[in-house]
Design a protein around this motif. Structure first.
Motif, PDB file in Angstrom:
ATOM      1  N   ALA A   1       3.259  -2.308  -8.543  1.00 40.86           N
ATOM      2  CA  ALA A   1       3.125  -0.983  -9.162  1.00 40.86           C
ATOM      3  C   ALA A   1       1.750  -0.346  -8.450  1.00 40.86           C
ATOM      4  N   PHE A   2       0.943  -1.111  -7.733  1.00 46.30           N
ATOM      5  CA  PHE A   2      -0.026  -0.586  -6.945  1.00 46.30           C
ATOM      6  C   PHE A   2       0.583  -0.336  -5.372  1.00 46.30           C
ATOM      7  N   ILE A   3       1.519  -0.789  -4.866  1.00 52.19           N
ATOM      8  CA  ILE A   3       2.225  -0.587  -3.838  1.00 52.19           C
ATOM      9  C   ILE A   3       3.029   0.693  -3.892  1.00 52.19           C
ATOM     10  N   LEU A   4       3.723   0.800  -5.458  1.00 53.49           N
ATOM     11  CA  LEU A   4       4.226   2.211  -5.182  1.00 53.49           C
ATOM     12  C   LEU A   4       3.626   3.278  -5.626  1.00 53.49           C
ATOM     13  N   ASN A   5       2.529   3.021  -6.270  1.00 48.79           N
ATOM     14  CA  ASN A   5       1.320   4.058  -6.266  1.00 48.79           C
ATOM     15  C   ASN A   5       0.727   4.542  -5.025  1.00 48.79           C
ATOM     16  N   LEU A   6       0.621   3.557  -4.082  1.00 43.12           N
ATOM     17  CA  LEU A   6       0.254   4.067  -2.628  1.00 43.12           C
ATOM     18  C   LEU A   6       1.349   4.930  -2.107  1.00 43.12           C
ATOM     19  N   ILE A   7       2.650   4.681  -2.140  1.00 42.94           N
ATOM     20  CA  ILE A   7       3.568   5.361  -1.776  1.00 42.94           C
ATOM     21  C   ILE A   7       3.761   6.969  -2.449  1.00 42.94           C
ATOM     22  N   ASN A   8       3.677   6.947  -3.638  1.00 44.17           N
ATOM     23  CA  ASN A   8       3.757   7.837  -4.329  1.00 44.17           C
ATOM     24  C   ASN A   8       2.534   9.095  -4.421  1.00 44.17           C
ATOM     25  N   ASN A   9       1.516   8.286  -4.254  1.00 39.06           N
ATOM     26  CA  ASN A   9       0.324   9.303  -4.374  1.00 39.06           C
ATOM     27  C   ASN A   9      -0.311   9.663  -2.760  1.00 39.06           C
ATOM     28  N   THR A  10       0.606   9.465  -1.802  1.00 38.92           N
ATOM     29  CA  THR A  10       0.172   9.776  -0.324  1.00 38.92           C
ATOM     30  C   THR A  10       0.889  11.164  -0.210  1.00 38.92           C
ATOM     31  N   PRO A  11      -0.310  12.264   0.206  1.00 39.39           N
ATOM     32  CA  PRO A  11       0.199  13.594   0.178  1.00 39.39           C
ATOM     33  C   PRO A  11       1.199  13.664   1.254  1.00 39.39           C
ATOM     34  N   THR A  12       1.207  13.131   2.574  1.00 37.27           N
ATOM     35  CA  THR A  12       2.054  13.463   3.480  1.00 37.27           C
ATOM     36  C   THR A  12       1.982  12.293   4.534  1.00 37.27           C
ATOM     37  N   SER A  13       2.868  11.745   5.140  1.00 39.69           N
ATOM     38  CA  SER A  13       2.757  10.642   6.221  1.00 39.69           C
ATOM     39  C   SER A  13       2.501  11.290   7.612  1.00 39.69           C
ATOM     40  N   ILE A  14       2.526  12.728   7.792  1.00 40.99           N
ATOM     41  CA  ILE A  14       2.433  13.355   8.976  1.00 40.99           C
ATOM     42  C   ILE A  14       1.038  13.246   9.223  1.00 40.99           C
ATOM     43  N   HIS A  15      -0.051  13.254   8.403  1.00 40.23           N
ATOM     44  CA  HIS A  15      -1.584  13.191   8.784  1.00 40.23           C
ATOM     45  C   HIS A  15      -1.938  11.659   8.504  1.00 40.23           C
ATOM     46  N   ALA A  16      -1.234  10.786   8.896  1.00 35.74           N
ATOM     47  CA  ALA A  16      -1.578   9.196   8.733  1.00 35.74           C
ATOM     48  C   ALA A  16      -2.772   9.185   9.852  1.00 35.74           C
ATOM     49  N   GLU A  17      -2.711   9.495  11.020  1.00 33.14           N
ATOM     50  CA  GLU A  17      -3.903   9.268  11.931  1.00 33.14           C
ATOM     51  C   GLU A  17      -5.323   9.980  11.392  1.00 33.14           C
ATOM     52  N   VAL A  18      -4.982  11.261  10.796  1.00 40.84           N
ATOM     53  CA  VAL A  18      -6.368  11.814  10.230  1.00 40.84           C
ATOM     54  C   VAL A  18      -6.867  10.998   9.243  1.00 40.84           C
ATOM     55  N   TYR A  19      -6.129  10.287   8.324  1.00 42.93           N
ATOM     56  CA  TYR A  19      -6.636   9.500   7.222  1.00 42.93           C
ATOM     57  C   TYR A  19      -7.323   8.404   7.940  1.00 42.93           C
ATOM     58  N   ALA A  20      -6.525   7.790   8.961  1.00 42.17           N
ATOM     59  CA  ALA A  20      -7.021   6.524   9.292  1.00 42.17           C
ATOM     60  C   ALA A  20      -8.297   6.855   9.985  1.00 42.17           C
ATOM     61  N   ARG A  21      -8.568   8.028  10.638  1.00 42.42           N
ATOM     62  CA  ARG A  21      -9.792   8.257  11.407  1.00 42.42           C
ATOM     63  C   ARG A  21     -10.880   8.311  10.165  1.00 42.42           C
ATOM     64  N   LEU A  22     -10.528   8.938   9.237  1.00 42.78           N
ATOM     65  CA  LEU A  22     -11.600   9.030   8.208  1.00 42.78           C
ATOM     66  C   LEU A  22     -12.198   7.330   7.734  1.00 42.78           C
ATOM     67  N   VAL A  23     -11.079   6.687   7.514  1.00 40.71           N
ATOM     68  CA  VAL A  23     -11.334   5.147   7.408  1.00 40.71           C
ATOM     69  C   VAL A  23     -12.409   4.637   8.354  1.00 40.71           C
ATOM     70  N   GLU A  24     -11.992   4.982   9.619  1.00 39.27           N
ATOM     71  CA  GLU A  24     -12.543   4.556  10.744  1.00 39.27           C
ATOM     72  C   GLU A  24     -14.221   4.746  10.862  1.00 39.27           C
ATOM     73  N   ARG A  25     -14.347   6.400  10.463  1.00 42.11           N
ATOM     74  CA  ARG A  25     -15.509   6.834  10.325  1.00 42.11           C
ATOM     75  C   ARG A  25     -16.543   6.214   9.586  1.00 42.11           C
ATOM     76  N   ALA A  26     -15.828   5.970   8.274  1.00 38.46           N
ATOM     77  CA  ALA A  26     -16.674   5.237   7.189  1.00 38.46           C
ATOM     78  C   ALA A  26     -17.011   3.997   7.474  1.00 38.46           C
ATOM     79  N   SER A  27     -16.179   3.286   8.174  1.00 37.30           N
ATOM     80  CA  SER A  27     -16.404   1.680   8.577  1.00 37.30           C
ATOM     81  C   SER A  27     -17.625   1.825   9.684  1.00 37.30           C
ATOM     82  N   ILE A  28     -17.351   2.682  10.492  1.00 39.22           N
ATOM     83  CA  ILE A  28     -18.430   2.654  11.461  1.00 39.22           C
ATOM     84  C   ILE A  28     -19.937   3.051  10.966  1.00 39.22           C
TER      85      ILE A  28
END
Length: 181
Positions: free
Chosen positions: A88-115
């Motif tokens: 259900a969690f994996i399905l939730n990830l797929i269903n709640n993702t706004p768009t896959s087009i901005h994957a790199e933008v989302y990843a940069r947000l994760v990277e910035r928080a990590s830094i």
């Protein structure tokens, strides 16, 4: 005058961005290579997101495409499927993702928080070094600089890109030249 109350610092992270990165890759597996060129498992703050990223990485290492079924099976094989919340969690990830087009933008947000988290950790370590009267000032400064460099080194832009990017450009250009007189 009263002393200011101690502030509790919450580690910077974005649950939504972490989930959007993982969901975007599940929707568009081709985005994994671009994102994996700068994002690592420990950049995810939430443990179950780290587990899903690890599963995506393992699947990619076998040159397979990650999707709902392959990620589920990989996590089951790692004895982590129940720990993340099941299929259900994996399905939730797929269903709640706004768009896959901005994957790199989302990843940069994760990277910035990590830094930012890594900088906070380095600051705590530097504080400990500065308070240690048994060390020379030179040793404290040197160790502090090394800790800070360890964090900032990962933020230096690199000219490395997945091999498929220049290859696609090259073959696209060859195809255009072949079709033009």
């Amino acid at each position: 005058m009263n002393a200011p109350s101690p502030m509790t610092v919450q580690a910077p992270y974005s649950q939504e961005a972490e989930e959007a990165v993982l969901g975007a890759i599940l929707i568009n597996p081709d985005s994994y290579l671009t994102i994996a060129s700068f994002l690592k498992m420990d950049d995810f703050f939430i443990l179950r997101h780290q587990y899903v990223w690890d599963a995506l990485s393992r699947i990619n290492q076998r040159n397979e495409k990650p999707d709902f079924v392959t990620v589920q099976e990989e996590l089951r094989g790692m004895n982590q499927l129940a720990e993340i919340g099941g299929p259900a969690f994996i399905l939730n990830l797929i269903n709640n993702t706004p768009t896959s087009i901005h994957a790199e933008v989302y990843a940069r947000l994760v990277e910035r928080a990590s830094i930012r988290r890594k900088l906070l950790s380095a600051a705590d370590q530097i504080k400990g070094l500065a308070l240690d009267e048994n060390q020379t000032l030179e040793a404290v400064v040197s160790a502090s600089a090394a800790k800070l460099f360890g964090v900032t080194e990962s933020t230096i832009p690199r000219d490395i890109q997945p091999i498929k990017v220049p290859l696609n450009e090259y073959f696209g250009r060859v195809e255009t030249l072949m079709q033009s007189p």
